[in-house]
Write a protein that holds these residues in place. Structure first.
Motif, PDB file in Angstrom:
ATOM      1  N   GLU A 115      -2.245  14.211  -0.739  1.00 49.98           N
ATOM      2  CA  GLU A 115      -3.607  14.273  -1.290  1.00 49.98           C
ATOM      3  C   GLU A 115      -4.633  14.395  -0.161  1.00 49.98           C
ATOM      4  O   GLU A 115      -4.447  13.794   0.913  1.00 49.98           O
ATOM      5  N   PRO A 116      -5.711  15.123  -0.385  1.00 49.52           N
ATOM      6  CA  PRO A 116      -6.768  15.197   0.643  1.00 49.52           C
ATOM      7  C   PRO A 116      -7.527  13.882   0.729  1.00 49.52           C
ATOM      8  O   PRO A 116      -7.504  13.072  -0.221  1.00 49.52           O
ATOM      9  N   GLU A 117      -8.183  13.650   1.854  1.00 49.84           N
ATOM     10  CA  GLU A 117      -9.002  12.455   1.994  1.00 49.84           C
ATOM     11  C   GLU A 117     -10.106  12.464   0.940  1.00 49.84           C
ATOM     12  O   GLU A 117     -10.729  13.489   0.689  1.00 49.84           O
ATOM     13  N   GLY A 118     -10.330  11.299   0.348  1.00 48.34           N
ATOM     14  CA  GLY A 118     -11.318  11.193  -0.711  1.00 48.34           C
ATOM     15  C   GLY A 118     -10.747  11.432  -2.093  1.00 48.34           C
ATOM     16  O   GLY A 118     -11.466  11.345  -3.092  1.00 48.34           O
ATOM     17  N   GLY A 119      -9.444  11.709  -2.167  1.00 46.88           N
ATOM     18  CA  GLY A 119      -8.804  11.994  -3.443  1.00 46.88           C
ATOM     19  C   GLY A 119      -8.207  10.763  -4.100  1.00 46.88           C
ATOM     20  O   GLY A 119      -8.641   9.634  -3.861  1.00 46.88           O
ATOM     21  N   ARG A 120      -7.156  10.998  -4.897  1.00 46.94           N
ATOM     22  CA  ARG A 120      -6.565   9.913  -5.694  1.00 46.94           C
ATOM     23  C   ARG A 120      -5.947   8.815  -4.832  1.00 46.94           C
ATOM     24  O   ARG A 120      -5.941   7.653  -5.212  1.00 46.94           O
ATOM     25  N   ARG A 121      -5.415   9.186  -3.684  1.00 44.66           N
ATOM     26  CA  ARG A 121      -4.837   8.166  -2.797  1.00 44.66           C
ATOM     27  C   ARG A 121      -5.905   7.168  -2.348  1.00 44.66           C
ATOM     28  O   ARG A 121      -5.660   5.953  -2.293  1.00 44.66           O
ATOM     29  N   CYS A 122      -7.087   7.658  -2.049  1.00 49.72           N
ATOM     30  CA  CYS A 122      -8.185   6.778  -1.645  1.00 49.72           C
ATOM     31  C   CYS A 122      -8.652   5.907  -2.809  1.00 49.72           C
ATOM     32  O   CYS A 122      -9.042   4.751  -2.613  1.00 49.72           O
TER      33      CYS A 122
ATOM     34  N   CYS B 287      -9.582   6.150   9.020  1.00 54.28           N
ATOM     35  CA  CYS B 287      -9.826   5.106   8.029  1.00 54.28           C
ATOM     36  C   CYS B 287      -8.859   3.941   8.134  1.00 54.28           C
ATOM     37  O   CYS B 287      -9.259   2.794   8.093  1.00 54.28           O
ATOM     38  N   GLY B 288      -7.555   4.261   8.270  1.00 54.42           N
ATOM     39  CA  GLY B 288      -6.610   3.156   8.345  1.00 54.42           C
ATOM     40  C   GLY B 288      -5.167   3.550   8.169  1.00 54.42           C
ATOM     41  O   GLY B 288      -4.307   3.157   8.948  1.00 54.42           O
ATOM     42  N   CYS B 289      -4.876   4.336   7.144  1.00 54.82           N
ATOM     43  CA  CYS B 289      -3.474   4.656   6.861  1.00 54.82           C
ATOM     44  C   CYS B 289      -2.982   5.818   7.721  1.00 54.82           C
ATOM     45  O   CYS B 289      -3.768   6.632   8.217  1.00 54.82           O
ATOM     46  N   ASP B 290      -1.679   5.908   7.873  1.00 57.25           N
ATOM     47  CA  ASP B 290      -1.099   6.987   8.661  1.00 57.25           C
ATOM     48  C   ASP B 290      -1.268   8.340   7.989  1.00 57.25           C
ATOM     49  O   ASP B 290      -1.273   9.375   8.654  1.00 57.25           O
ATOM     50  N   PHE B 291      -1.425   8.347   6.660  1.00 54.94           N
ATOM     51  CA  PHE B 291      -1.678   9.605   5.962  1.00 54.94           C
ATOM     52  C   PHE B 291      -2.962  10.240   6.500  1.00 54.94           C
ATOM     53  O   PHE B 291      -3.024  11.441   6.738  1.00 54.94           O
ATOM     54  N   ALA B 292      -3.986   9.417   6.664  1.00 58.00           N
ATOM     55  CA  ALA B 292      -5.275   9.907   7.181  1.00 58.00           C
ATOM     56  C   ALA B 292      -5.204  10.151   8.678  1.00 58.00           C
ATOM     57  O   ALA B 292      -5.787  11.110   9.192  1.00 58.00           O
ATOM     58  N   ARG B 293      -4.481   9.300   9.366  1.00 55.10           N
ATOM     59  CA  ARG B 293      -4.434   9.393  10.831  1.00 55.10           C
ATOM     60  C   ARG B 293      -3.849  10.698  11.329  1.00 55.10           C
ATOM     61  O   ARG B 293      -4.318  11.282  12.325  1.00 55.10           O
ATOM     62  N   TYR B 294      -2.805  11.167  10.657  1.00 56.58           N
ATOM     63  CA  TYR B 294      -2.105  12.361  11.138  1.00 56.58           C
ATOM     64  C   TYR B 294      -2.345  13.580  10.256  1.00 56.58           C
ATOM     65  O   TYR B 294      -1.623  14.574  10.359  1.00 56.58           O
ATOM     66  N   LYS B 295      -3.355  13.483   9.397  1.00 60.59           N
ATOM     67  CA  LYS B 295      -3.668  14.628   8.516  1.00 60.59           C
ATOM     68  C   LYS B 295      -4.223  15.752   9.355  1.00 60.59           C
ATOM     69  O   LYS B 295      -5.129  15.582  10.159  1.00 60.59           O
TER      70      LYS B 295
ATOM     71  N   TYR C 194       0.828  -1.201   0.000  1.00 63.57           N
ATOM     72  CA  TYR C 194       0.000   0.000   0.000  1.00 63.57           C
ATOM     73  C   TYR C 194       0.868   1.259   0.000  1.00 63.57           C
ATOM     74  O   TYR C 194       0.625   2.206  -0.771  1.00 63.57           O
ATOM     75  N   ILE C 195       1.880   1.291   0.859  1.00 61.12           N
ATOM     76  CA  ILE C 195       2.734   2.477   0.976  1.00 61.12           C
ATOM     77  C   ILE C 195       3.447   2.763  -0.339  1.00 61.12           C
ATOM     78  O   ILE C 195       3.551   3.922  -0.771  1.00 61.12           O
ATOM     79  N   GLU C 196       3.935   1.720  -0.984  1.00 63.24           N
ATOM     80  CA  GLU C 196       4.638   1.894  -2.256  1.00 63.24           C
ATOM     81  C   GLU C 196       3.744   2.567  -3.305  1.00 63.24           C
ATOM     82  O   GLU C 196       4.198   3.419  -4.069  1.00 63.24           O
ATOM     83  N   LYS C 197       2.476   2.182  -3.315  1.00 60.16           N
ATOM     84  CA  LYS C 197       1.557   2.715  -4.322  1.00 60.16           C
ATOM     85  C   LYS C 197       1.047   4.120  -3.984  1.00 60.16           C
ATOM     86  O   LYS C 197       0.672   4.886  -4.875  1.00 60.16           O
ATOM     87  N   THR C 198       1.021   4.462  -2.713  1.00 61.80           N
ATOM     88  CA  THR C 198       0.378   5.722  -2.319  1.00 61.80           C
ATOM     89  C   THR C 198       1.328   6.806  -1.821  1.00 61.80           C
ATOM     90  O   THR C 198       0.912   7.963  -1.691  1.00 61.80           O
ATOM     91  N   LEU C 199       2.559   6.457  -1.549  1.00 58.86           N
ATOM     92  CA  LEU C 199       3.502   7.447  -1.011  1.00 58.86           C
ATOM     93  C   LEU C 199       3.614   8.696  -1.882  1.00 58.86           C
ATOM     94  O   LEU C 199       3.680   9.815  -1.349  1.00 58.86           O
ATOM     95  N   PRO C 200       3.640   8.574  -3.210  1.00 58.95           N
ATOM     96  CA  PRO C 200       3.707   9.779  -4.043  1.00 58.95           C
ATOM     97  C   PRO C 200       2.492  10.700  -3.874  1.00 58.95           C
ATOM     98  O   PRO C 200       2.534  11.869  -4.279  1.00 58.95           O
ATOM     99  N   LEU C 201       1.410  10.171  -3.276  1.00 56.89           N
ATOM    100  CA  LEU C 201       0.185  10.949  -3.087  1.00 56.89           C
ATOM    101  C   LEU C 201      -0.068  11.250  -1.620  1.00 56.89           C
ATOM    102  O   LEU C 201      -1.206  11.460  -1.193  1.00 56.89           O
TER     103      LEU C 201
END
Length: 229
Positions: free
Chosen positions: A131-138, A220-228, A121-128
Motif C-alpha cells: 500500500e502507498p503511504e497514507g493508505g489503508r496500512r496507515c 514514519c516508523g515501519c520498515d514498509f515506509a522506511r524502504y519504500k 503491528y506486522i500481523e495486522k499490516t503485512l497483507p497491505l
C-alpha cells in the motif's frame, strides 16, 4: 473609641483588603491549594497524550500543558526496528526532562510507556505491505495506536485522550478525528479534538527540536515506509 483610632483602623483594613487571613497549617494545604478541604482553583482536566516521538511532542506539549494535566503515552508498535524504537523513546524522554525542569514551578508532564509489540503491528499490516503511504496500512496504524491510548485512558480514569500524530503535515487529521470520536463512543473517554498542525504546530516543533537538540527521524516508523521506493 476616638476618631483618630477609627481612622487608623480604616487604614489598616484598606492595607489588608484582599489578603488571606492567617490560619492554622492543618487547615491550609499549600501543595494542593486547598483551604478547609476546599480547592481554591479548578482542577485541570487530565489528558493521556499519545506521543509518537520527541520532536512531534514538543509543540503539542507546549500548547496544552498549561491547561491540562498531561501524561505522555509512548505506544508505537509500528516502529519495527528495535534500535529506532529505543532511540525515539530516549529522544522523547530527553525533551520531557528538559521541559519539566524549565516548568518545575508551574506543572509537570507525566510519562507512561506501553508494551513494545511490533509483531502485533506486522500481523495486522503485512497483507497491505504494498500500500502507498497514507493508505489503508496507515489507517490500521492510526487505529492500533489510538485505540490503545483510549483504552489506557479509560483504565487510568482520565478525562481525555488524543495524539501528537496530527502535528505532522503528512497525517490526515480528518481520519484521526473520525477514529477518535468513534473511540470516545466506545470507551466513554472524551477525545480531545485538536489538530496540532494548525497554528504553525509543525513549524514550531521543528524550532523546538533544534532548541532541545533532538534527533529527528526521516521516516514514519515501519520498515514498509522506511524502504519504500
Amino acid at each position: 473609641m476616638l476618631i483618630t483610632d477609627l481612622i487608623e483602623r480604616k487604614r489598616a483594613l484598606e492595607k489588608t483588603s484582599g489578603c488571606m487571613p492567617c490560619m492554622p497549617g492543618e487547615d491550609m494545604n499549600i501543595m494542593t491549594g486547598e483551604i478547609y478541604g476546599v480547592s481554591l482553583m479548578p482542577k485541570k482536566p487530565s489528558v493521556l497524550l499519545h506521543a509518537c516521538c520527541g520532536p512531534c511532542s514538543t509543540s503539542c506539549v507546549e500548547r496544552t500543558a498549561e491547561d491540562y494535566a498531561l501524561t505522555l503515552y509512548y505506544y508505537n508498535p509500528n516502529i519495527t526496528d528495535r534500535e529506532e524504537y529505543y532511540l525515539r523513546r530516549g529522544t522523547l524522554l530527553q525533551f520531557l526532562d528538559a521541559f519539566n525542569e524549565e516548568h518545575k514551578d508551574m506543572y509537570t508532564v507525566g510519562y507512561l510507556e506501553g508494551a513494545y509489540e511490533p509483531e502485533r503491528y506486522i500481523e495486522k499490516t503485512l497483507p497491505l505491505a504494498d500500500e502507498p503511504e497514507g493508505g489503508r496500512r496507515c489507517d490500521i496504524c492510526f487505529a492500533l495506536r489510538l485505540s490503545e491510548t483510549a483504552r489506557m485512558a479509560r483504565e487510568l480514569g482520565m478525562d481525555y485522550f488524543t495524539t501528537t500524530m496530527s502535528v505532522s503535515p503528512h497525517k490526515n487529521y480528518d481520519k484521526i478525528r473520525k477514529l477518535g470520536l468513534a473511540l470516545e463512543e466506545e470507551t466513554g473517554v472524551k477525545f480531545l479534538d485538536i489538530d496540532f498542525k494548525k497554528k504553525n504546530g509543525f513549524g514550531r516543533s521543528v524550532e523546538l527540536s533544534k532548541r532541545y537538540g533532538l534527533y529527528r527521524q526521516n521516516f514514519c516508523g515501519c520498515d514498509f515506509a522506511r524502504y519504500k521506493k
